[in-house]
Each structure stands twice: as C-alpha cells, then as structure tokens.
Design a protein around this motif. Sequence first.
Motif, PDB file in Angstrom:
ATOM      1  N   ASP A 123       0.829  -1.207   0.000  1.00  0.00           N
ATOM      2  CA  ASP A 123       0.000   0.000   0.000  1.00  0.00           C
ATOM      3  C   ASP A 123       0.863   1.256   0.000  1.00  0.00           C
ATOM      4  N   VAL A 124       1.978   1.225   0.743  1.00  0.00           N
ATOM      5  CA  VAL A 124       2.908   2.355   0.727  1.00  0.00           C
ATOM      6  C   VAL A 124       3.494   2.520  -0.672  1.00  0.00           C
ATOM      7  N   ALA A 125       3.882   1.405  -1.300  1.00  0.00           N
ATOM      8  CA  ALA A 125       4.439   1.475  -2.650  1.00  0.00           C
ATOM      9  C   ALA A 125       3.422   2.034  -3.634  1.00  0.00           C
ATOM     10  N   ALA A 126       2.146   1.704  -3.447  1.00  0.00           N
ATOM     11  CA  ALA A 126       1.110   2.163  -4.370  1.00  0.00           C
ATOM     12  C   ALA A 126       0.978   3.675  -4.386  1.00  0.00           C
ATOM     13  N   VAL A 127       1.166   4.334  -3.243  1.00  0.00           N
ATOM     14  CA  VAL A 127       0.971   5.777  -3.179  1.00  0.00           C
ATOM     15  C   VAL A 127       2.274   6.558  -3.276  1.00  0.00           C
ATOM     16  N   TRP A 128       3.410   5.931  -2.971  1.00  0.00           N
ATOM     17  CA  TRP A 128       4.656   6.688  -2.937  1.00  0.00           C
ATOM     18  C   TRP A 128       5.065   7.198  -4.316  1.00  0.00           C
ATOM     19  N   GLY A 129       4.769   6.440  -5.362  1.00  0.00           N
ATOM     20  CA  GLY A 129       5.090   6.906  -6.701  1.00  0.00           C
ATOM     21  C   GLY A 129       4.399   8.213  -7.031  1.00  0.00           C
ATOM     22  N   ALA A 130       3.124   8.311  -6.685  1.00  0.00           N
ATOM     23  CA  ALA A 130       2.379   9.545  -6.942  1.00  0.00           C
ATOM     24  C   ALA A 130       2.899  10.691  -6.090  1.00  0.00           C
ATOM     25  N   LEU A 131       3.197  10.414  -4.831  1.00  0.00           N
ATOM     26  CA  LEU A 131       3.743  11.465  -3.969  1.00  0.00           C
ATOM     27  C   LEU A 131       5.085  11.965  -4.512  1.00  0.00           C
ATOM     28  N   SER A 132       5.931  11.048  -4.957  1.00  0.00           N
ATOM     29  CA  SER A 132       7.224  11.439  -5.505  1.00  0.00           C
ATOM     30  C   SER A 132       7.043  12.313  -6.743  1.00  0.00           C
ATOM     31  N   GLU A 133       6.128  11.924  -7.622  1.00  0.00           N
ATOM     32  CA  GLU A 133       5.911  12.702  -8.832  1.00  0.00           C
ATOM     33  C   GLU A 133       5.348  14.083  -8.524  1.00  0.00           C
ATOM     34  N   GLN A 134       4.653  14.186  -7.418  1.00  0.00           N
ATOM     35  CA  GLN A 134       4.125  15.489  -7.019  1.00  0.00           C
ATOM     36  C   GLN A 134       5.145  16.322  -6.244  1.00  0.00           C
ATOM     37  N   GLY A 135       6.360  15.814  -6.090  1.00  0.00           N
ATOM     38  CA  GLY A 135       7.433  16.601  -5.499  1.00  0.00           C
ATOM     39  C   GLY A 135       7.831  16.223  -4.085  1.00  0.00           C
TER      40      GLY A 135
END
Length: 329
Positions: free
Chosen positions: A122-134
């Motif tokens: 679940d952390v992996a699922a959201v971390w990509g989006a958070l990273s792309e958002q800065g």
Amino acid sequence: MSFLRHRDRGRVQRGADRLTPVPSDQVSGVMSLCALEPVSAVGLVQQMQRWSRWGRGDVVALGGLAHPIAAAWAVGSLMPFGLAGRSEHGLRAADSGEIWALAEHARPRLSRRGSVSGPAQDVAAVWGALSEQGQRSRHERWRQPVLTAPHMGGGLVSAYLGRRSSQAWVVQAVRPARPDEEELVLPASVDMFVGELGYDPTADGLGYRRHVSWLIEQGRSYIVLDDGAGHPIRPGSPREVAFKADVGALWRSPSGGVAQLTGVWTRPDLRGRGVGAAALAGVVDAVYRDHVGADGVVSLYVNDYNAAALALYQSLGFRQVGLFATVLL
C-alpha cells in the motif's frame, strides 16, 4: 515511466470524487475494511480510536464511505491501508486516479518529519504519486517484516527460562511503568527514538513527552528497572531503565484483540546478555494477560537489516505474517 500517463490524467477527477472524508461518527465501513487484516491495519485503527473527533479530511476512504476499498490517516503522516487491493477478500486495487487524488490530498498535510507507513504494497502504491508530485524522502525502508508472537500454553516466559534460568530476575521485574516514573522512562524512549529515526523528538516541543506520558497512563509502557549495572534493584541502589517496550497500537477487533509492540529498547550496556530476550518474553506474556486475552495477537515489525533484533525475535518463536514499509520524510 511517469506514475500517471497522459491518457490517465482524465481519471484524476473521478478518483477525487471517490476520495471521501470519513467523519469520526461514521467509521463503520473503514473498521469493517480493517477487520479483514487486523494485524496489518491496527496502526490505522489506533489513530482513529485514540481521537473521538478529527478534522474533515484527516481520515479518508476510497471507493465510498459504506464499503471502502481503502482508507488512510492523513495528518502529519500518511497511513494507508488497502490501496494495492486484497483479491482474497474480493477487493480491487485503487486505480491511478484514486491514488493520485490521495497523494494530492495528503501531501500538503505531511509534516517535515512525518512518514508514509503501513503494509508495504500500500505504501508502494501511493509513494510513486507522492514522488511525482514533489515529495522527497529522508530514508526509505521497504522491507520491515511483520512478526507475531507465539501462543504458548505455559507462557513465553516459562519456555524461555527453561533455556536461560539465570534471567529469572529480569522477567520477574517486567511491569507497566507508573506515572511517577515518567522521568526515568522518557530518556530511554528518546534514546530508542534517536537510534531508530536519527533525531531527538523532544527538540520539536512537548508532543513526544505527551505521547510517552499517555502510554504510561494507559498502562501500555512496560519496563524493567535495574541497578544501572545489570543487577536487580536492592534497597538503596540506583534505579535505571534496563528495558522498555510499548503497546503502540491496540484494537479489540471482531476476531480478537490485536496489539502492536513499538519502542522495543534494551540499554546499550546490556545488549547481547540475554536481558532483551527475557524482558520481551515477559512483556509478551503481560500483553496477552493485560490487553488482548489468550485468543489475541501480539505483533511487531522490524527493519530487515536489524539482524540482532531479528535473531532475538526468532529465538522467541516469532513468525513473519506480513511486510510493512516506512518512508521517512
């Protein structure tokens, strides 16, 4: 590859529509979701149960309020559960629009020293989006085995002392800390925190002290005191914390009590002498007795690179049941 491909960006608004704030008096759907995997979800439930009220958007559900597919705590830190889907329970994974919407909602709510933590998938699922958002990380810990303590009819202490009877004084000294012992416990808690996260939590104000005080008041901070040299306390001798462990999360789930141990710490001069193993055996027995009952579960999670801790837990019969991840911000 970009987390959200161009053709997917039209799905973001639909994802946002399904990101539902959860009022503190309407948690039954989220609780039912968490009950599917109580050991993995106990941290999220603990946050929800500790506060009788919270602000709009502090807890959010994906896929609807009544029957969510996922949920998250989003105040200071992000604690997601369910994003990767649970096919064994008939739950689909969150789509890219939903995940992007959660990241967009959570990112401005994350504190400078917060984290994203929970089941690794679940952390992996959201971390990509958070990273792309800065969003940037300070440290990423992607393999944190989730372990559960064994159920033993005679107790873990009896089994351990059968091998190490010299540590009987340690297990006999295990007990909940008293409120008047906060000044003894706090330095041990701070030392544990600094060793684990790399900074002094008391430098940011009184929040951490209040947390330690709350655990003690709730009977959830277990300690062993010694004379400062690895021996039992005697009249007139000094008193120091030799070992401590907290029940950081606790939930009476529909399938039984679940406790998650946190802040496990042995004073550095006593490490490698069997004190930590004996004390932890005593804590596990005490948590079964005091908090979750004989049919409950006592769990913890540990960094996979902490070989000494893993060896200690394995020597007591803990077994792996899952995998967590923590991204430190």
